[in-house]
Each structure stands twice: as structure tokens, then as C-alpha cells.
Design a protein around this motif. Sequence first.
Motif, PDB file in Angstrom:
ATOM      1  N   TYR A 111     -30.314 -32.963  75.607  1.00 24.60           N
ATOM      2  CA  TYR A 111     -29.911 -32.817  74.178  1.00 24.60           C
ATOM      3  C   TYR A 111     -30.735 -33.980  73.443  1.00 24.60           C
ATOM      4  O   TYR A 111     -30.682 -33.905  72.186  1.00 24.60           O
ATOM      5  CB  TYR A 111     -28.460 -32.742  73.965  1.00 24.60           C
ATOM      6  N   ARG A 112     -30.853 -35.152  74.161  1.00 23.22           N
ATOM      7  CA  ARG A 112     -31.077 -36.445  73.364  1.00 23.22           C
ATOM      8  C   ARG A 112     -32.584 -36.230  72.739  1.00 23.22           C
ATOM      9  O   ARG A 112     -33.001 -36.874  71.818  1.00 23.22           O
ATOM     10  CB  ARG A 112     -31.198 -37.772  74.356  1.00 23.22           C
ATOM     11  N   THR A 113     -33.294 -35.202  73.205  1.00 24.07           N
ATOM     12  CA  THR A 113     -34.729 -34.880  72.553  1.00 24.07           C
ATOM     13  C   THR A 113     -34.685 -33.513  71.868  1.00 24.07           C
ATOM     14  O   THR A 113     -35.611 -32.932  71.672  1.00 24.07           O
ATOM     15  CB  THR A 113     -35.693 -34.896  73.704  1.00 24.07           C
ATOM     16  N   ASP A 114     -33.372 -32.991  71.693  1.00 24.28           N
ATOM     17  CA  ASP A 114     -33.359 -31.698  71.167  1.00 24.28           C
ATOM     18  C   ASP A 114     -33.684 -31.565  69.483  1.00 24.28           C
ATOM     19  O   ASP A 114     -33.229 -32.532  68.899  1.00 24.28           O
ATOM     20  CB  ASP A 114     -32.018 -31.116  71.222  1.00 24.28           C
ATOM     21  N   VAL A 115     -34.787 -30.781  69.384  1.00 24.59           N
ATOM     22  CA  VAL A 115     -35.226 -30.907  67.911  1.00 24.59           C
ATOM     23  C   VAL A 115     -34.111 -30.644  66.912  1.00 24.59           C
ATOM     24  O   VAL A 115     -34.329 -31.270  65.940  1.00 24.59           O
ATOM     25  CB  VAL A 115     -36.192 -29.654  67.761  1.00 24.59           C
ATOM     26  N   GLY A 116     -33.218 -29.876  67.377  1.00 17.55           N
ATOM     27  CA  GLY A 116     -31.989 -29.699  66.551  1.00 17.55           C
ATOM     28  C   GLY A 116     -31.278 -31.026  65.851  1.00 17.55           C
ATOM     29  O   GLY A 116     -30.404 -30.989  65.093  1.00 17.55           O
ATOM     30  N   LEU A 117     -31.134 -31.882  67.041  1.00 18.36           N
ATOM     31  CA  LEU A 117     -30.313 -33.162  66.960  1.00 18.36           C
ATOM     32  C   LEU A 117     -31.304 -34.256  66.414  1.00 18.36           C
ATOM     33  O   LEU A 117     -30.920 -35.588  66.328  1.00 18.36           O
ATOM     34  CB  LEU A 117     -29.636 -33.367  68.180  1.00 18.36           C
ATOM     35  N   THR A 118     -32.655 -34.122  66.482  1.00 17.04           N
ATOM     36  CA  THR A 118     -33.461 -35.343  66.040  1.00 17.04           C
ATOM     37  C   THR A 118     -32.972 -35.941  64.694  1.00 17.04           C
ATOM     38  O   THR A 118     -32.993 -35.447  63.692  1.00 17.04           O
ATOM     39  CB  THR A 118     -34.877 -34.753  65.985  1.00 17.04           C
TER      40      THR A 118
ATOM     41  N   THR B 126      -9.448 -37.393  63.626  1.00 18.09           N
ATOM     42  CA  THR B 126      -9.407 -36.440  62.412  1.00 18.09           C
ATOM     43  C   THR B 126      -9.391 -34.979  63.065  1.00 18.09           C
ATOM     44  O   THR B 126      -9.416 -34.675  64.413  1.00 18.09           O
ATOM     45  CB  THR B 126     -10.933 -36.452  62.028  1.00 18.09           C
ATOM     46  N   PRO B 127      -8.404 -34.195  61.993  1.00 14.76           N
ATOM     47  CA  PRO B 127      -8.211 -32.855  62.597  1.00 14.76           C
ATOM     48  C   PRO B 127      -9.642 -31.996  62.588  1.00 14.76           C
ATOM     49  O   PRO B 127     -10.615 -32.657  62.129  1.00 14.76           O
ATOM     50  CB  PRO B 127      -7.453 -32.229  61.407  1.00 14.76           C
ATOM     51  N   GLY B 128      -9.716 -30.822  63.056  1.00 21.96           N
ATOM     52  CA  GLY B 128     -10.876 -30.007  63.222  1.00 21.96           C
ATOM     53  C   GLY B 128     -11.760 -29.919  61.967  1.00 21.96           C
ATOM     54  O   GLY B 128     -11.073 -29.584  61.069  1.00 21.96           O
ATOM     55  N   ILE B 129     -12.877 -30.074  62.203  1.00 23.37           N
ATOM     56  CA  ILE B 129     -13.482 -30.068  60.678  1.00 23.37           C
ATOM     57  C   ILE B 129     -13.425 -28.415  60.580  1.00 23.37           C
ATOM     58  O   ILE B 129     -13.772 -27.635  61.102  1.00 23.37           O
ATOM     59  CB  ILE B 129     -15.287 -30.308  61.082  1.00 23.37           C
ATOM     60  N   ASP B 130     -13.550 -28.182  59.186  1.00 19.56           N
ATOM     61  CA  ASP B 130     -13.512 -26.900  58.630  1.00 19.56           C
ATOM     62  C   ASP B 130     -14.536 -26.584  57.446  1.00 19.56           C
ATOM     63  O   ASP B 130     -14.578 -25.660  56.873  1.00 19.56           O
ATOM     64  CB  ASP B 130     -11.924 -26.597  58.253  1.00 19.56           C
ATOM     65  N   SER B 131     -15.104 -27.943  56.799  1.00 14.30           N
ATOM     66  CA  SER B 131     -15.866 -27.657  55.776  1.00 14.30           C
ATOM     67  C   SER B 131     -16.768 -28.944  55.670  1.00 14.30           C
ATOM     68  O   SER B 131     -16.542 -29.861  56.329  1.00 14.30           O
ATOM     69  CB  SER B 131     -15.152 -27.656  54.400  1.00 14.30           C
ATOM     70  N   SER B 132     -17.755 -28.869  54.970  1.00 12.21           N
ATOM     71  CA  SER B 132     -18.735 -29.713  54.515  1.00 12.21           C
ATOM     72  C   SER B 132     -18.028 -31.036  53.697  1.00 12.21           C
ATOM     73  O   SER B 132     -18.257 -32.205  53.754  1.00 12.21           O
ATOM     74  CB  SER B 132     -20.013 -29.479  53.530  1.00 12.21           C
ATOM     75  N   GLU B 133     -16.909 -30.750  53.186  1.00 11.18           N
ATOM     76  CA  GLU B 133     -16.051 -31.710  52.519  1.00 11.18           C
ATOM     77  C   GLU B 133     -15.451 -32.659  53.333  1.00 11.18           C
ATOM     78  O   GLU B 133     -15.337 -33.840  53.047  1.00 11.18           O
ATOM     79  CB  GLU B 133     -14.882 -31.051  51.685  1.00 11.18           C
ATOM     80  N   VAL B 134     -15.426 -32.382  54.604  1.00 10.27           N
ATOM     81  CA  VAL B 134     -14.736 -33.339  55.822  1.00 10.27           C
ATOM     82  C   VAL B 134     -15.730 -34.088  56.124  1.00 10.27           C
ATOM     83  O   VAL B 134     -15.446 -35.269  56.052  1.00 10.27           O
ATOM     84  CB  VAL B 134     -14.132 -32.501  56.859  1.00 10.27           C
ATOM     85  N   GLY B 135     -17.006 -33.847  56.159  1.00  8.23           N
ATOM     86  CA  GLY B 135     -18.077 -34.396  56.618  1.00  8.23           C
ATOM     87  C   GLY B 135     -18.316 -35.737  55.543  1.00  8.23           C
ATOM     88  O   GLY B 135     -18.770 -36.925  55.590  1.00  8.23           O
TER      89      GLY B 135
ATOM     90  N   ASP C 200     -22.056 -27.604  64.226  1.00 11.24           N
ATOM     91  CA  ASP C 200     -22.263 -29.076  64.519  1.00 11.24           C
ATOM     92  C   ASP C 200     -23.228 -29.756  63.816  1.00 11.24           C
ATOM     93  O   ASP C 200     -23.117 -30.614  63.262  1.00 11.24           O
ATOM     94  CB  ASP C 200     -22.200 -28.943  66.094  1.00 11.24           C
ATOM     95  N   VAL C 201     -24.589 -29.052  63.685  1.00  7.91           N
ATOM     96  CA  VAL C 201     -25.584 -29.537  63.185  1.00  7.91           C
ATOM     97  C   VAL C 201     -25.377 -29.821  61.731  1.00  7.91           C
ATOM     98  O   VAL C 201     -25.595 -30.668  61.194  1.00  7.91           O
ATOM     99  CB  VAL C 201     -26.803 -28.512  63.430  1.00  7.91           C
ATOM    100  N   GLY C 202     -24.830 -28.768  61.116  1.00  7.08           N
ATOM    101  CA  GLY C 202     -24.407 -28.902  59.716  1.00  7.08           C
ATOM    102  C   GLY C 202     -23.626 -29.773  59.509  1.00  7.08           C
ATOM    103  O   GLY C 202     -23.766 -30.639  58.375  1.00  7.08           O
ATOM    104  N   PHE C 203     -22.575 -30.189  60.101  1.00  5.72           N
ATOM    105  CA  PHE C 203     -21.732 -31.266  60.072  1.00  5.72           C
ATOM    106  C   PHE C 203     -22.250 -32.522  60.063  1.00  5.72           C
ATOM    107  O   PHE C 203     -22.250 -33.364  59.338  1.00  5.72           O
ATOM    108  CB  PHE C 203     -20.714 -31.426  60.929  1.00  5.72           C
ATOM    109  N   LEU C 204     -23.376 -32.942  61.100  1.00  5.09           N
ATOM    110  CA  LEU C 204     -23.842 -34.027  61.294  1.00  5.09           C
ATOM    111  C   LEU C 204     -24.988 -34.110  60.167  1.00  5.09           C
ATOM    112  O   LEU C 204     -25.040 -35.485  59.633  1.00  5.09           O
ATOM    113  CB  LEU C 204     -24.766 -34.210  62.561  1.00  5.09           C
ATOM    114  N   GLN C 205     -25.368 -33.234  59.641  1.00  5.27           N
ATOM    115  CA  GLN C 205     -26.354 -33.312  58.260  1.00  5.27           C
ATOM    116  C   GLN C 205     -25.621 -33.694  57.209  1.00  5.27           C
ATOM    117  O   GLN C 205     -25.895 -34.366  56.313  1.00  5.27           O
ATOM    118  CB  GLN C 205     -26.956 -31.983  58.233  1.00  5.27           C
ATOM    119  N   SER C 206     -24.422 -33.289  57.148  1.00  7.05           N
ATOM    120  CA  SER C 206     -23.553 -33.505  56.044  1.00  7.05           C
ATOM    121  C   SER C 206     -23.007 -34.997  55.761  1.00  7.05           C
ATOM    122  O   SER C 206     -22.645 -35.710  54.924  1.00  7.05           O
ATOM    123  CB  SER C 206     -22.212 -32.670  56.012  1.00  7.05           C
TER     124      SER C 206
END
Length: 477
Positions: free
Chosen positions: A217-224, A139-148, A169-175
Motif C-alpha cells: 500500500y505504501r506505493t499504491d497509486v490511490g494513496l500517493t 474521533t468518532p467514526g468519520i461520516d462526512s467531509s466536514e469531519v475531515g 478513506d481516500v476521500g477523507f485523506l484528500q479532504s
Amino acid sequence: MTLADRAHGMVRDALDLYRDSPRATNWLRRHLERLAEPLRVAVAGQPETGKSTLVNSLVGEEIAPLSVEEGRQVLAWYRGGMNPRAQVYPTQAPPRDVPAARMGGRLHIDLEGWRSDQLDRVVVDWPSRTLRGLTLIDTPGIDSSEVGSRISLDADAVLYLMRQPHATDVGFLQSLQDHPIAREAPVNSIVVLSRADEVGGGRIDALTSAKRLARRYRTDVGLTGLCQNVIAVSGLLAQAGRTLADEEMVSLGVLAEAPRRQLEIAMVSADRFAGDGVALRLDARTRLALLERFGMFGIRLVTTLIRQGFTTADALSAELVDRSGLAELRESIRQCFTDRHDVLKARSALLALEVVLRMEPRPAARRLVSALEALVVSAHDFRELRLLAALHGGRATLPDPLADEARRLVGGVGTELTARLGFEHEASGHEMHDAVSDALRRWQEQAENHALGTVQRRAARVVVRSCEGMVAQLSRY
């Protein structure tokens, strides 16, 4: 009946129900066919995180990225095929073939005359063992939640590349979990801590530092709950190792033979190493080519390895791939994605079904809506995924050694019976039956053990159901 069978039946029921809606039937038919296709894995991330380099390292040849005239990268799907072939999918026209050839282990495609805004994607068929049961989507570099949102519908699983977690990054994973089905079965992502060789300024111990960082990072609260694993990988090192050429080996050998102090002075900076006036027996053009292929860290590591005895291309290639983290990533892809192929394909089909039921609601579809909701909540395959995510992210904890056994029994190290039961050899049916009977009794006790908390007993009940499934599977042999 498996989850994939139930998903297939529900999509067929929806096709019959929506037969008067061309848009819905086209969508559902496409996703019904997709159930029989190889698993789709998207490689996503912000620009300059090494997505195409990782694709190349996984395939073992230089096939990515694909760019058009203005230099912009286009969405590219790489599938297994007998011969190189490429098709462009214009946004306003039917797909068509474009010239494609394999030259020196590299992919060459003629995209002259095309602009990025004219193309939905390019689909490449490529002879590769990796691509036999897997479609990689660069994929091209992400630039919006629409990509997610698009990736969550196009792909069955995601490799998400980042250098360190940022809000984007967190926002994309959430999307990727913006759909109701995705929230119920959320875990289909692996985070790749990319360009791991650049951690700590590219020191010789950079990969070791990056792997420690990945464990943290495997236990990082932001990626949980947003990913199944975090793995540090140097895609550049892996790609160089898998595509190492004999002439490169000769040039690297020349560098390794140089006096160490002389080489250290030349490698004070990338500009100095590639510039004129360096006292090394390689011309500037060759040094620049090596720098682009290996990076400063890679050249330091390779020359050290050659001095330590890795003097053949095969030996050096294997060592580079091993140190790069690629083997760990491939194993995680197997455990999290390919071993769960049917579950992830069913998840994608149910996601597509939910979109139709939500976008075109009708009274006759209420029964199907209820059946979909019940399946997502009750499907044990999804419960296993949710438990693995909870154990991984710390939302559920079990005392040692129960935690490791729970991960194994619910398929965290492989979904085959022998892997779930911890056998490292070809076990007999009698051995497996005894092992699963013991595990079932042990976990039934834990499910009723009031010394454990409510969440822990709930986790134990999931393990019990996995054991019961194995007992049923063994009884059919």
C-alpha cells in the motif's frame, strides 16, 4: 529565523491588522497560543476500525473511548497532566469539570445526563509519558467531509485507520488537503492498516501477511501523496500487551497447558470458545473476558508463545507489543511527527492565518497574503516534506544508493544532525563537518548531472539546500 518564528510573526501581524474584528482576533489569538502547545495528533477512521484501541495501546492504559448515555462516542482530547482531570466543552455553554478517576488502570468519567449533540468535545488530562509532548484526539467514526475539514484545523497531524483503502478513506485523506496551505505542504498523515490480526482469517501468520500488505500500500497509486507511511498494527494485541494483568497471565497459562487438539477444537469459532460445554479448565465467563481482550488470533498467538517459553507477564507483554507493530508505528510517529514538531505547528498556524485572510479579505491584508504565499512556496521545511512524499509515493525516483541517502539527508529517518548524516554514535563536530561537506559536494554534482531527469535534479537541489543548512548549523557551534 525558523519557520515557526516566521509563522508566529505573521500571525501577530494579522492580529494587529484585524484588531477591529472580534471573530478574527479570537481565532488568531487561539492559534498563536497553540504554537506553544504540544503537538496534536488526531486518530481518525471509519467506525469499528479500532481508533480507541489504538489510543489505549499508545498510552498504555485503558482511557478510551468516551461515550454518553445514548451510547454514542464523543470527541475526546487526551493531554498530559499530573492528575486525572476531565472537562466537558458544551456547544452552547462554557467548559466545566466533571468527575474523573483512575481505577485499576482505567479512566472513569461521569458523563451522565449529557448527549452527544450537546458536547463539542471532552478534554482529559492524564498522567502518561506518551502524553507529555503529545495530545491525542480520539474521533468518532468519520461520516462526512466536514469531519475531515475540522480535523485538518484542530490537529497538526493525523493517524488514519483503515482495513484496506476504500473510496471513503481516500476521500477523507484528500479532504485533509482542502485548504491551499495544506495542498502545498500536504503530508501530515500516517495510514494505519488496523486490526492487522484479522488479515487472512486470523491465522497465526496474520501479522506477517498484514505487514506485507502495508508495504504494498505504501506505493499504491490511490494513496500517493496522501500519507507519509502505511503501517500494519494490531491495536488489540498492542493494548493487551501493554495492559496485561497477572490474573490474565494465569488464565492464559491454563489454556497453554491444555492438550493442543483439545484447544484447537474449542477454538473452531468464537461462539464455541466462549460457550458452555468446552473441555477447558476455565469457566465460560473467564474465556469470554479473554476473547474480548485478545481476540481469537491473540489467544492462539499467546498460547503458542507461552509454550515457546514466554512464561512471565513481562516477557509475554514485551513480545506481544513487539509483534503487534506498535513499535514500528511509534518510530514512524517520531520520525514523521514529533521530530517535525515545529514545522507541523507552523503549518497549522499558517492554515489558520489563510482562513482569516480568505474569509475576511481587505486591501490592507494584501501584503500579508503575498507574504504567506511566498513563505509556503519557499520554506525549505515544506520542500523537504514534499520531497519525502514524492520519494515515498514514487513521483520522484533516484538511482540507488542516492534514494536512501536523499531520504536520510532531508530528515526522513530523523531531523537531528547525527541522524541526517548517518552517524549511529556520538560524532564529534569535526566528523560531522567532514560528512556534511562530502555530502554537499556529492549532491551539488547530482544537481548539475544531466544524466538525471529534470525531476531528479530538482530533488537533488532540495538535498543540496538541506546540506547547506547543516553546514550553517555546524558553523554556529
